[in-house]
Design a protein around this motif. Structure first.
Motif, PDB file in Angstrom:
ATOM      1  N   LEU A   1     121.666  71.858  43.453  1.00 12.85           N
ATOM      2  CA  LEU A   1     122.429  71.197  44.509  1.00 12.85           C
ATOM      3  C   LEU A   1     122.501  71.995  45.811  1.00 12.85           C
ATOM      4  CD1 LEU A   1     125.340  69.474  42.541  1.00 12.85           C
ATOM      5  CD2 LEU A   1     123.279  68.453  43.523  1.00 12.85           C
ATOM      6  N   PRO A   2     122.767  73.307  45.786  1.00 12.31           N
ATOM      7  CA  PRO A   2     122.760  74.044  47.061  1.00 12.31           C
ATOM      8  C   PRO A   2     121.406  73.996  47.757  1.00 12.31           C
ATOM      9  CG  PRO A   2     123.859  75.321  45.362  1.00 12.31           C
ATOM     10  CD  PRO A   2     123.242  74.163  44.676  1.00 12.31           C
TER      11      PRO A   2
ATOM     12  N   LEU B   1     107.346  60.532  38.232  1.00 17.48           N
ATOM     13  CA  LEU B   1     107.697  59.213  37.699  1.00 17.48           C
ATOM     14  C   LEU B   1     107.459  59.158  36.192  1.00 17.48           C
ATOM     15  CD1 LEU B   1     106.266  56.869  40.485  1.00 17.48           C
ATOM     16  CD2 LEU B   1     108.664  57.461  40.053  1.00 17.48           C
ATOM     17  N   THR B   2     106.389  59.809  35.736  1.00 21.36           N
ATOM     18  CA  THR B   2     106.106  59.832  34.300  1.00 21.36           C
ATOM     19  C   THR B   2     107.208  60.556  33.539  1.00 21.36           C
ATOM     20  OG1 THR B   2     103.709  59.780  34.693  1.00 21.36           O
ATOM     21  CG2 THR B   2     104.452  60.556  32.544  1.00 21.36           C
ATOM     22  N   ARG B   3     107.627  61.701  34.039  1.00 25.88           N
ATOM     23  CA  ARG B   3     108.680  62.456  33.369  1.00 25.88           C
ATOM     24  C   ARG B   3     110.013  61.700  33.393  1.00 25.88           C
ATOM     25  NH1 ARG B   3     108.292  67.597  32.077  1.00 25.88           N
ATOM     26  NH2 ARG B   3     110.427  68.086  32.702  1.00 25.88           N
ATOM     27  N   MET B   4     110.326  61.068  34.504  1.00 20.83           N
ATOM     28  CA  MET B   4     111.564  60.295  34.582  1.00 20.83           C
ATOM     29  C   MET B   4     111.517  59.105  33.633  1.00 20.83           C
ATOM     30  SD  MET B   4     112.245  60.432  38.707  1.00 20.83           S
ATOM     31  CE  MET B   4     113.763  59.491  38.624  1.00 20.83           C
ATOM     32  N   GLY B   5     110.340  58.439  33.554  1.00 15.70           N
ATOM     33  CA  GLY B   5     110.199  57.295  32.666  1.00 15.70           C
ATOM     34  C   GLY B   5     110.343  57.663  31.200  1.00 15.70           C
ATOM     35  N   ARG B   6     110.004  58.889  30.858  1.00 18.09           N
ATOM     36  CA  ARG B   6     110.125  59.353  29.474  1.00 18.09           C
ATOM     37  C   ARG B   6     111.467  60.007  29.187  1.00 18.09           C
ATOM     38  NH1 ARG B   6     104.054  62.044  28.808  1.00 18.09           N
ATOM     39  NH2 ARG B   6     102.917  60.044  28.832  1.00 18.09           N
ATOM     40  N   GLY B   7     112.360  59.970  30.182  1.00 15.72           N
ATOM     41  CA  GLY B   7     113.692  60.502  29.983  1.00 15.72           C
ATOM     42  C   GLY B   7     113.781  62.005  29.954  1.00 15.72           C
ATOM     43  N   ARG B   8     112.826  62.688  30.553  1.00 14.35           N
ATOM     44  CA  ARG B   8     112.833  64.147  30.554  1.00 14.35           C
ATOM     45  C   ARG B   8     113.597  64.682  31.768  1.00 14.35           C
ATOM     46  NH1 ARG B   8     106.517  65.375  28.862  1.00 14.35           N
ATOM     47  NH2 ARG B   8     106.591  64.294  26.838  1.00 14.35           N
ATOM     48  N   ARG B   9     113.976  65.927  31.677  1.00 15.40           N
ATOM     49  CA  ARG B   9     114.671  66.565  32.809  1.00 15.40           C
ATOM     50  C   ARG B   9     113.621  66.904  33.855  1.00 15.40           C
ATOM     51  NH1 ARG B   9     118.151  71.292  30.227  1.00 15.40           N
ATOM     52  NH2 ARG B   9     118.930  71.420  32.382  1.00 15.40           N
ATOM     53  N   TRP B  10     113.421  65.996  34.792  1.00 17.46           N
ATOM     54  CA  TRP B  10     112.304  66.070  35.727  1.00 17.46           C
ATOM     55  C   TRP B  10     112.399  67.272  36.660  1.00 17.46           C
ATOM     56  CZ3 TRP B  10     114.036  65.974  40.703  1.00 17.46           C
ATOM     57  CH2 TRP B  10     115.299  65.418  40.927  1.00 17.46           C
ATOM     58  N   TYR B  11     113.604  67.802  36.859  1.00 17.89           N
ATOM     59  CA  TYR B  11     113.806  68.889  37.822  1.00 17.89           C
ATOM     60  C   TYR B  11     113.604  70.270  37.199  1.00 17.89           C
ATOM     61  CZ  TYR B  11     118.310  68.399  35.488  1.00 17.89           C
ATOM     62  OH  TYR B  11     119.291  68.270  34.537  1.00 17.89           O
ATOM     63  N   THR B  12     113.321  70.347  35.904  1.00 21.68           N
ATOM     64  CA  THR B  12     113.103  71.638  35.264  1.00 21.68           C
ATOM     65  C   THR B  12     111.630  72.017  35.292  1.00 21.68           C
ATOM     66  OG1 THR B  12     112.871  70.577  33.093  1.00 21.68           O
ATOM     67  CG2 THR B  12     115.079  71.311  33.735  1.00 21.68           C
ATOM     68  N   ALA B  13     111.349  73.303  35.080  1.00 25.03           N
ATOM     69  CA  ALA B  13     109.968  73.783  35.089  1.00 25.03           C
ATOM     70  C   ALA B  13     109.173  73.148  33.953  1.00 25.03           C
ATOM     71  CB  ALA B  13     109.950  75.304  34.956  1.00 25.03           C
ATOM     72  N   HIS B  14     107.895  72.858  34.217  1.00 22.49           N
ATOM     73  CA  HIS B  14     107.049  72.237  33.205  1.00 22.49           C
ATOM     74  C   HIS B  14     105.590  72.511  33.560  1.00 22.49           C
ATOM     75  CE1 HIS B  14     105.786  69.000  35.955  1.00 22.49           C
ATOM     76  NE2 HIS B  14     107.025  69.037  36.409  1.00 22.49           N
ATOM     77  N   ARG B  15     104.694  72.019  32.703  1.00 19.00           N
ATOM     78  CA  ARG B  15     103.262  72.168  32.953  1.00 19.00           C
ATOM     79  C   ARG B  15     102.564  70.829  32.733  1.00 19.00           C
ATOM     80  NH1 ARG B  15      99.981  76.685  30.229  1.00 19.00           N
ATOM     81  NH2 ARG B  15     100.929  75.907  28.303  1.00 19.00           N
TER      82      ARG B  15
END
Length: 340
Positions: A102-103, A248-262
């Motif tokens: 948020l900040p 959009l894919t991560r959001m559609g699958r209900g994942r925490r889209w704002y976290t680190a991923h690969r």
């Protein structure tokens, strides 16, 4: 001509010197990105090298916009400077000590808002403010998302900065052309240290700042001629499509889209066994073989620029889906073996 060359050389040299100093600074302060499951590198690597790009553009871009023909209003230059400083400051802080979402988002909105207000004050309708805010914040974050392997974001900044410079020159905006070229030169100076295998990473101070700069320069080009937005968007098509479809894919699958991923395409290209250099070459190939010629076509046929842009983005989405499926299929036998 001498002033133009001076600004460009200054941007390159400032970046080279500061990035070299940033490597030593990062080692002393322990600012090292450690290898991990959600990272694509194998050795501890310094971060924060984007400070070189930031300082170079803070000096050279406003200088070019103020001193060269077709100079911009002081209010817009000031807005650009303040916005870049704010985004770079919060990124530099985050590189030293991780900040909550948020900040960071608040500072990004403030920075995009300050610049947008100064641009709208030149005579644009205030109804554009929400779109400018959304575009600025998304550009900051999508470039941050795409900064995950050696050299990728640096080469994209070189390409887009150089392309925007040519578009600005074609639009008879020499001051804007040199300012955007200064970004490309700064990115080139950073790429020298970031090319595979990277000696330093850009860090949030650089990735967010590059995203903001690409947004601001594109918006300034759009301010001169609204139709010039389309070839500018074509230049960024590879990054916009990868970041947007992955989100959009991560959001559609209900994942925490704002976290680190690969899960970006460039990360899958590396995960399937490719090198950072080969993954970067794939994006460079799209830029040179598709984005560059079609951006030129859109510029030379401005009445058809929107349909051309739509075709480019549909093509980029199709290529993204095809390559993503190919990467997943290559992993399937191993996954099946583990399951059984």
């Amino acid at each position: 001509m001498f002033m133009t060359i001076g600004w460009l050389l200054a941007s390159l040299l400032i970046t080279l010197l500061l990035v070299r100093a940033a490597i030593n600074y990062a080692h002393r302060r322990g600012m090292l990105d450690q290898p991990g499951q959600r990272r694509s590198h194998r050795l501890p690597t310094p971060r924060g090298g984007g400070i070189g790009i930031v300082v170079a553009t803070l000096i050279c871009a406003p200088g070019a916009l103020w001193s060269l023909p077709m100079a911009w209003p002081a209010s817009v230059i000031t807005g650009l400077f303040i916005a870049l400083f704010l985004v770079a400051l919060v990124g530099w802080w985050d590189d030293h000590r991780s900040l909550p979402v948020l900040p960071r988002l608040g500072v990004q909105l403030l920075a995009a808002g300050i610049f947008s207000l100064t641009l709208l004050a030149t005579g644009l309708s205030w109804w554009w403010l929400p779109l400018l805010l959304a575009g600025g914040v998304w550009s900051i974050n999508l470039h941050n998302f795409m900064d995950g392997i050696d050299g990728l974001l640096a080469q994209q900044a070189i390409f887009v900065g150089g392309g925007l410079a040519l578009l600005a020159y074609a639009a008879a905006q020499p001051a804007l052309a040199v300012a955007t070229a200064a970004l490309a030169m700064a990115a080139l100076g950073f790429w020298w240290f970031n090319r595979p295998p990277a000696r330093i990473f850009m860090g949030d101070v650089g990735s967010g700042s590059v995203g903001l700069l690409i947004f601001m320069f594109s918006a300034m080009l759009w301010r001169q001629d609204h139709r010039m937005l389309w070839p500018a968007l074509i230049l960024s098509s590879a990054f916009v499509v990868d970041a947007t479809l992955t989100l959009l894919t991560r959001m559609g699958r209900g994942r925490r889209w704002y976290t680190a991923h690969r899960e970006h395409l460039y990360q899958w290209l590396v995960r399937r066994g490719g090198t950072h250099a080969r993954a970067g070459a794939a994006y460079l190939g799209w830029n040179l073989l598709v984005a560059a010629p079609l951006a030129w076509l859109a510029w030379s046929h401005l009445r058809m620029a929107l349909p051309i842009t739509i075709v480019v983005y549909l093509g980029a989405a199709a290529a993204w889906l095809a390559l993503k499926r190919r990467c997943l299929r290559r992993r399937l036998p191993k996954a099946f073996h583990v399951t059984t």
